[in-house]
Design an enzyme around this catalytic site. Structure first.
Site, mmCIF file in Angstrom:
data_model
loop_
_atom_site.group_PDB
_atom_site.id
_atom_site.type_symbol
_atom_site.label_atom_id
_atom_site.label_comp_id
_atom_site.label_asym_id
_atom_site.label_seq_id
_atom_site.Cartn_x
_atom_site.Cartn_y
_atom_site.Cartn_z
ATOM 1 N N GLU A 20 -29.482 2.438 -36.896
ATOM 2 C CA GLU A 20 -30.862 2.103 -36.457
ATOM 3 C C GLU A 20 -31.190 1.601 -35.267
ATOM 4 O O GLU A 20 -30.477 0.746 -34.847
ATOM 5 C CB GLU A 20 -31.383 1.077 -37.530
ATOM 6 N N ASP A 74 -37.529 10.375 -38.584
ATOM 7 C CA ASP A 74 -38.839 10.672 -37.936
ATOM 8 C C ASP A 74 -39.337 11.972 -38.099
ATOM 9 O O ASP A 74 -38.603 12.990 -37.466
ATOM 10 C CB ASP A 74 -38.690 10.254 -36.615
ATOM 11 N N LYS A 120 -45.978 17.514 -34.958
ATOM 12 C CA LYS A 120 -46.609 18.292 -34.207
ATOM 13 C C LYS A 120 -45.478 19.006 -33.649
ATOM 14 O O LYS A 120 -44.471 18.947 -33.206
ATOM 15 C CB LYS A 120 -47.079 17.781 -32.965
HETATM 16 C C1 LIG Z 1 -39.343 7.425 -40.382
HETATM 17 S S1 LIG Z 1 -38.173 6.080 -40.339
HETATM 18 C C2 LIG Z 1 -37.356 5.912 -41.918
HETATM 19 C C3 LIG Z 1 -36.504 4.733 -41.952
HETATM 20 C C4 LIG Z 1 -35.837 4.537 -43.569
HETATM 21 N N1 LIG Z 1 -34.774 5.680 -43.620
HETATM 22 C C5 LIG Z 1 -36.628 4.747 -44.575
HETATM 23 O O1 LIG Z 1 -36.859 5.773 -45.165
HETATM 24 O O2 LIG Z 1 -37.621 3.679 -44.727
HETATM 25 C C6 LIG Z 1 -36.684 6.725 -39.281
HETATM 26 C C7 LIG Z 1 -35.909 5.867 -38.601
HETATM 27 O O3 LIG Z 1 -34.883 6.407 -37.780
HETATM 28 C C8 LIG Z 1 -34.751 5.699 -36.703
HETATM 29 N N2 LIG Z 1 -33.753 6.588 -35.724
HETATM 30 C C9 LIG Z 1 -34.586 7.646 -35.235
HETATM 31 N N3 LIG Z 1 -33.793 8.370 -34.315
HETATM 32 C C10 LIG Z 1 -32.380 7.680 -34.348
HETATM 33 C C11 LIG Z 1 -31.435 7.914 -33.918
HETATM 34 N N4 LIG Z 1 -31.081 8.824 -33.115
HETATM 35 N N5 LIG Z 1 -30.275 6.938 -34.052
HETATM 36 C C12 LIG Z 1 -30.452 5.959 -35.036
HETATM 37 N N6 LIG Z 1 -31.730 5.760 -35.648
HETATM 38 C C13 LIG Z 1 -32.981 6.301 -35.218
HETATM 39 C C14 LIG Z 1 -35.897 5.058 -36.136
HETATM 40 O O4 LIG Z 1 -35.838 3.994 -35.510
HETATM 41 C C15 LIG Z 1 -36.644 4.991 -37.694
HETATM 42 O O5 LIG Z 1 -36.672 3.548 -37.751
#
Ligand SMILES: C[S@@+](CC[C@H](N)C(=O)[O-])C[C@H]1O[C@@H](n2cnc3c(N)ncnc32)[C@H](O)[C@@H]1O
Length: 204
Positions: free
Chosen positions: A60, A109, A113
């Site tokens: 994360e 994420d 868009k």
């Molecule tokens: C929409 S959140 C979902 C978090 C968790 N899986 C949940 O369902 O509650 C997506 C997470 O992925 C993390 N993230 C995005 N790109 C990443 C990367 N390249 N490496 C590690 N974490 C990443 C973001 O910081 C974010 O906290």
């Protein structure tokens, strides 16, 4: 917590140290799992508690999420979690071929868009790297509550030559798997559809 516990649990950015990732853990785990983008880490800690013989590498980039996960690790006295607090794509490039038994990508994420779709983590070259580090027969679980991401990801998974869909019934993907633990993002219901879960396997 981040200052004290993280240095002890942080996965080193060192290809040599990662040649046998099981050595990251005090007791060599029977299986090695990777969770990508764990947010607050609820799923990581729940799976780690439910599966003490598994070693979980969890990634994360969001520092508050890492801190929350560390606090759960300490509170639950978990010894089978190691953390990567940088971009997971860097970690994957350091891992040896066929070292993982399972990968979770839960509610990544969504970048809803259209002009931002290229920022989504599920891209063909990313899947090449993920399938490289999965053992033959190992599992990949993906979940999303965004229709366009579900469509886009499913197409990429199905088109990938090393992945096989594990749907038993036509509507399997609408039901959370029995061993799923609800995530914080999932409970927020921010997407435009009910959550879908895709279970793929690295071809044997
Ligand atoms: C929409 S959140 C979902 C978090 C968790 N899986 C949940 O369902 O509650 C997506 C997470 O992925 C993390 N993230 C995005 N790109 C990443 C990367 N390249 N490496 C590690 N974490 C990443 C973001 O910081 C974010 O906290």
């Amino acid at each position: 917590m981040v200052d004290n516990l993280l240095p002890r649990l942080r996965i080193p950015a060192d290809r040599e140290a990662l040649q046998v990732p099981a050595t990251l853990f005090e007791t060599a785990p029977q299986h090695l799992w990777l969770e990508i983008g764990f947010g607050g880490g609820e799923h990581v800690s729940a799976q780690a508690r439910a599966n003490p013989a598994v070693g979980i590498m969890a990634s994360e980039v969001f520092v508050e999420g890492v801190a929350k996960c560390l606090s759960d690790i300490e509170e639950m006295s978990l010894t089978n979690v190691r953390l990567w607090d940088e971009d997971v794509r860097e970690l994957i490039t350091l891992l040896p071929d066929g070292c993982l038994d399972r990968v979770f990508i839960l509610f990544p994420d969504p970048w809803p868009k259209k002009r931002h779709h290229k920022r989504r983590i599920i891209q063909s070259d990313f899947l090449d790297e993920i399938t490289r580090v999965l053992k033959p027969g190992a599992a990949l679980r993906f979940a999303t509550d965004v229709r366009s991401y579900a469509d886009d990801a499913l197409l990429r998974f199905l088109q990938h030559p090393a992945l096989e869909w594990q749907a038993n019934r036509a509507d399997d993907w609408r039901v959370a798997p029995e061993d799923h633990f609800t995530t914080r993002y999932e409970t927020k219901q921010l997407g435009d559809i009910a959550p879908v879960f895709f279970e793929f396997r690295r071809e044997a």
